[in-house]
Design a protein around this motif. Structure first.
Motif, mmCIF file in Angstrom:
data_model
loop_
_atom_site.group_PDB
_atom_site.id
_atom_site.type_symbol
_atom_site.label_atom_id
_atom_site.label_comp_id
_atom_site.label_asym_id
_atom_site.label_seq_id
_atom_site.Cartn_x
_atom_site.Cartn_y
_atom_site.Cartn_z
ATOM 1 N N VAL A 7 33.967 37.876 55.831
ATOM 2 C CA VAL A 7 32.383 36.266 55.839
ATOM 3 C C VAL A 7 32.384 35.721 55.014
ATOM 4 N N MET A 8 33.194 34.707 54.566
ATOM 5 C CA MET A 8 32.348 34.164 52.908
ATOM 6 C C MET A 8 31.391 32.917 53.202
ATOM 7 N N ALA A 35 30.888 37.496 51.566
ATOM 8 C CA ALA A 35 30.799 37.564 49.942
ATOM 9 C C ALA A 35 30.935 36.170 50.049
ATOM 10 N N TYR A 36 30.989 35.895 48.721
ATOM 11 C CA TYR A 36 30.714 33.465 48.497
ATOM 12 C C TYR A 36 32.679 33.749 48.678
ATOM 13 N N PRO A 37 32.345 32.082 49.183
ATOM 14 C CA PRO A 37 33.926 31.174 49.402
ATOM 15 C C PRO A 37 34.377 30.975 48.085
ATOM 16 N N VAL A 38 34.996 32.650 46.952
ATOM 17 C CA VAL A 38 35.291 31.937 46.231
ATOM 18 C C VAL A 38 36.406 32.258 45.825
ATOM 19 N N ASP A 52 41.281 34.507 48.298
ATOM 20 C CA ASP A 52 42.733 35.223 48.156
ATOM 21 C C ASP A 52 42.773 36.593 49.384
ATOM 22 N N VAL A 53 41.245 36.419 49.537
ATOM 23 C CA VAL A 53 41.951 38.406 49.863
ATOM 24 C C VAL A 53 41.726 38.688 51.733
ATOM 25 N N GLY A 63 37.117 27.013 45.601
ATOM 26 C CA GLY A 63 37.623 28.111 44.192
ATOM 27 C C GLY A 63 36.749 27.652 43.342
ATOM 28 N N ARG A 64 37.666 26.553 43.589
ATOM 29 C CA ARG A 64 37.674 26.069 41.816
ATOM 30 C C ARG A 64 36.624 24.951 41.734
#
Length: 374
Positions: free
Chosen positions: A288-289, A271-274, A279-280, A370-371
């Motif tokens: 891996v983000m 996933a992307y680091p967002v 949070d999960v 994330g923001r």
């Protein structure tokens, strides 16, 4: 305690909001509470523009008010900001009935992605809608920060869970294509960023499970991928167990229940680091983000399936429902009704507290990442 939950999201929709509410009702009833849901199934509806599977209730105000009065709940929870939620909010304010609300999806980001409407405009509406609530329940600390940044300061954490008995690390082989198999599960719409996954140059094969307004165009543009429609949970569990990596390309989800389903099935995540993955996954090694989604996919292939399953076991619907219930308890006393009996201080409630602390710690360094995407 008598609990009334008002929601515009319900069957035949298949999404995280509906699954969350069904699981929460099940757990609340198992705890001995009486739960009723007020849904669009009770009203004449019309399809939502661009989202025809979402049904909008027509002129529900009087019927909603009558239902609330007839049930006389100890706690009123408004789960969505649609016609039913608006009607329940209006009645509650007129009748001075305290209520809580929930923020399930990153609605402003979705609206911006589809229609170009500035985030500040939609957050202004959310601030108006949720302002009178006793508490606004949101799924992650990062989303809490987003809400507070836009003036919604009474937001509280209500995490999510996964059915660990349905989604298991079983042996399955229902996806008969070349390995490694990269899998996406979820709504197929522009805000889910599915194209970012389908456009990747990856070995093996790709699968998309789900339906939505972007499905036809994506099938035409990426005929080399494999597509399945909406599946039952047991069918979906076998699909997760047959894949090698779960790919989550969304940059706008508040949580992503499919992440937990995949992990519970022993499927590592890319996933992307967002918000959502941050949070999960937190600091775990279950996924891996990376801003390079292809790199994340390839690195995730090296993760042991037992690691993914072990991380999913930190999440349970009982612990999440204990959080939900704790935010409702003050309402019974404020409403003048009978106060719910306190549940024993058992390991379930301790799990909720531990999970809350864990999420807050894990997301401390990830909040800015994330923001920054929005």
């Amino acid at each position: 305690m008598k609990i009334l939950i008002v929601t515009d999201a319900w069957e035949p929709q298949v999404n995280g909001v509906v699954r969350t509410l069904k699981s929460t009702r099940r757990e609340l009833e198992a705890m001995g509470h009486t739960v009723e849901l007020l849904t669009p199934l009770e009203f004449r509806t019309v399809p939502c523009p661009t989202y025809p599977e979402i049904r909008l209730s027509l002129l529900p105000g009087r019927a909603v008010a009558e239902r609330i009065r007839a049930f006389a709940p100890d706690a009123l929870h408004i789960a969505t900001e649609g016609p039913l939620g608006m009607a329940a909010r209006r009645h509650a304010l007129r009748s001075k009935v305290p209520f809580t609300t929930a923020y399930h999806t990153r609605f402003p980001e979705y609206v911006q992605a589809r229609f170009g409407i500035p985030l500040a405009w939609t957050y202004r509406f959310l601030s108006w809608f949720h302002g009178p609530a006793r508490a606004v329940m949101a799924p992650t600390p990062v989303v809490l920060d987003d809400l507070r940044r836009y003036g919604i300061g009474h937001a509280v954490l209500w995490s999510r869970g996964v059915d660990l008995d349905v989604f298991t690390a079983q042996r399955a082989n229902v996806l008969n294509t070349a390995h490694p198999i990269f899998l996406y599960v979820g709504r197929v719409a522009v805000e889910k960023n599915v194209e970012a996954f389908l456009a990747l140059d990856l070995p093996g094969s790709k699968w998309v499970v789900g339906d939505g307004p972007a499905l036809a165009s994506l099938r035409a543009r990426y005929p080399g991928a494999n597509y399945l429609g909406v599946l039952s949970q047991p069918e979906l569990a076998k699909v997760y167990a047959s894949a090698d990596v779960f790919v989550f390309p969304s940059r706008t989800d508040t949580f992503g229940l499919v992440l937990l389903e995949a992990l519970a099935s022993g499927l590592p995540v890319a996933a992307y680091p967002v918000t959502g993955p941050i949070d999960v996954l937190g600091e775990s090694r279950a996924g891996v983000m990376h801003e390079d989604l292809r790199e994340a996919c390839l690195e995730a292939l090296r993760i042991d399936r037992a690691t993914a399953r072990a991380h999913a076991e930190l999440f349970s619907w009982r612990a999440a429902t204990e959080q939900f219930l704790s935010h409702l308890r003050p309402l019974a006393a404020a409403h003048g009704g009978a106060t719910a009996s306190r549940q024993p201080q058992d390991h379930v409630e301790n799990a909720a507290a531990i999970r809350t602390a864990s999420l807050q710690g894990e997301t401390g360094s990830g909040a800015n990442a994330g923001r920054s995407e929005h």
